[in-house]
Design an enzyme around this catalytic site. Structure first.
Site, PDB file in Angstrom:
ATOM      1  N   LYS A  77       0.822  -1.212   0.000  1.00 47.37           N
ATOM      2  CA  LYS A  77       0.000   0.000   0.000  1.00 47.37           C
ATOM      3  C   LYS A  77       0.856   1.263   0.000  1.00 47.37           C
ATOM      4  CE  LYS A  77      -3.930   1.908   2.655  1.00 47.37           C
ATOM      5  NZ  LYS A  77      -4.782   1.668   3.839  1.00 47.37           N
ATOM      6  N   SER A 152      -9.545   2.179   2.753  1.00 47.66           N
ATOM      7  CA  SER A 152      -8.576   2.862   1.919  1.00 47.66           C
ATOM      8  C   SER A 152      -7.577   1.937   1.226  1.00 47.66           C
ATOM      9  CB  SER A 152      -7.803   3.869   2.767  1.00 47.66           C
ATOM     10  OG  SER A 152      -7.057   3.202   3.784  1.00 47.66           O
ATOM     11  N   SER A 176      -9.875  -0.471   6.949  1.00 45.16           N
ATOM     12  CA  SER A 176      -9.347  -0.242   5.604  1.00 45.16           C
ATOM     13  C   SER A 176      -8.803  -1.478   4.908  1.00 45.16           C
ATOM     14  CB  SER A 176      -8.234   0.819   5.647  1.00 45.16           C
ATOM     15  OG  SER A 176      -8.771   2.097   5.858  1.00 45.16           O
TER      16      SER A 176
END
Length: 455
Positions: A77, A152, A176
């Site tokens: 990420k 996210s 997330s």
């Protein structure tokens, strides 16, 4: 697009035995990523660096080194430091930032033989439930390009669901890395707070909530990654040892809460899918009692959200005052709101967070596992912060996120595994939650539940 035919466990076994090489595996992953550019799941690629790292893994293997993740290609990420790579947090403020070193978790994955083949998209500062950013644009759902994978960690989740890589590494401060996996049909694990060391990296706006979170197609690959990353490190004062003994699921006291004890809307397809899954697990011999956590008065996400807003304002308020247009408008609103909160407001949110943690502790005093929805709905258009309606009721922009944040505030481990799909084939997930430190037991139970639901 061409999907990989092997799991992380299988790739590691093949590279270890010489049936394939880390370089060949990395080349195949890079080709899949290139073919899936329209998905916008992977926002930074450095093929030369990835292939050089893969060649080094092959050299280590030939020298006789044993690596549990030998040659496994991973996506990381865009808010976790990977040394030498651009890590931007989806923000124009960090568009040219090159991470000076690996986060501890990435350092450990590399030592275990994993090869970073790309950086996965996140919303700006990992702070909203749709993966769009001013720097990279929207990430698309692998099953429908007009929908969002959630956020996210939408990029890492979409990369796994689309078969670009077998394993991705996200973060989870409020769901997330559980909600996006639920929306795209893969598994996402939020460990106990401190189980995997956090940082070095960017300052976090989430005040002791965020964790490193592996995402994979199945629980076995998640467990493999977790074992490589977990354990105390003196560089992270919050890192902590966890209980390693994994209890068998037949000895566990299991509860099911269809709405996590909250007065919130759930789509019928999700509610019915969860009920069907619980019935199947009960028929398989698991002893499951329906029981809700009892929350303190006023326990809602609104009560704890000032912590996120104030954290963002503390980190980026000065930049916001200079030029608010540099930010995602949705993040700018959060920063502006954070600048308006008083110290009393923030203290009240901290007290609410502590009360939620105590409520969960009371629940787990006589319960080992809690089964609940991961999400109340399936994916929605990426142009919206959330669906307009959930369960036949108008939904707030955070109505899709109601079942995950409290787990972070209690610092508990939780995993989402696929549970069902709607008439259009869009997935949703079952969330399994355990007492803090019982990560090994949770993963063992999740593998057994996963097997039952796939039978």
């Amino acid at each position: 697009m061409t999907k990989p035919t092997h799991s992380a466990c299988e790739i590691a076994a093949d590279v270890t035995t010489g049936r394939t090489s880390a370089v060949e595996t990395a080349k195949a992953a890079l080709a899949r990523i290139e073919a899936a550019k329209a998905l916008n799941a992977v926002v930074t690629i450095d093929a030369a660096r990835s292939l050089a790292d893969a060649a080094a893994v092959d050299d280590r293997r030939r020298a006789g080194e044993t690596m549990p993740l030998a040659g496994v290609p991973i996506v990381v990420k865009d808010n976790i430091w990977v040394g030498g790579w651009r890590i931007a947090q989806g923000s124009r403020l960090f568009a040219d930032f090159i991470a000076p070193r690996d986060a501890i978790a990435i350092e450990r994955l590399r030592k275990a033989g994993a090869v970073v083949v790309g950086i996965g998209a996140t919303s700006e500062f990992a702070s909203k439930g749709v993966t769009t950013s001013p720097l990279f644009g929207p990430t698309r759902h692998p099953l429908d390009p007009e929908l969002t994978p959630g956020g996210s960690s939408g990029g890492p989740a979409a990369a796994v669901a689309a078969g670009l890589v077998p394993l991705a590494i996200g973060t989870d401060a409020g769901g997330s890395s559980r909600r996006p996996p639920a929306h795209v049909g893969v598994a996402g694990f939020k460990p106990s707070y401190g189980a995997i060391p956090y940082g070095p990296g960017f300052a976090e706006p989430f005040f002791g909530l965020s964790v490193i979170a592996p995402i994979a197609a199945d629980v076995a690959d998640i467990a493999l990654a977790f074992e490589a990353m977990a354990g105390v490190d003196p560089r992270d004062p919050d890192s902590a040892g966890i209980v390693q003994e994994a209890k068998d699921i037949t000895s566990l006291r299991i509860a099911f809460s269809p709405r996590l004890g909250l007065d919130v809307a759930v789509d019928d397809v999700v509610a019915n899918g969860l009920a069907s899954a619980i019935a199947r697990l009960s028929a398989a011999g698991l002893r499951i009692t329906q029981r809700d956590p009892v929350w303190p008065a006023g326990a809602t996400e609104d009560a704890i959200m000032p912590l996120q807003h104030a954290g963002l304002a503390a980190l980026y308020g000065d930049a916001f005052r200079k030029d608010p247009t540099v930010f995602d408008p949705d993040i700018a609103k959060q920063i502006e709101r954070g600048l308006s909160w008083s110290g009393t407001d923030v203290a009240g949110a901290l007290l609410a967070s502590a009360a939620i943690a105590h409520a969960f502790a009371a629940f787990f005093s006589d319960t080992d596992l809690l089964l609940a929805p991961t999400v109340p709905c399936v994916a929605w258009p990426f142009t919206q912060l959330g669906p307009d309606m959930i369960g036949g009721r108008p939904a707030s922009p955070r109505g899709h996120a109601v079942f995950t944040p409290f787990v972070n505030h209690a610092r508990l481990p939780a995993i989402s595994i696929p549970c069902g799909r709607d008439a259009n084939g869009l997935p949703f997930g079952l969330q399994i939650i355990a007492r803090r430190g019982q990560d090994a037991t949770l993963l063992r139970a999740a593998r057994q539940i996963e097997a039952q639901l796939q039978a």
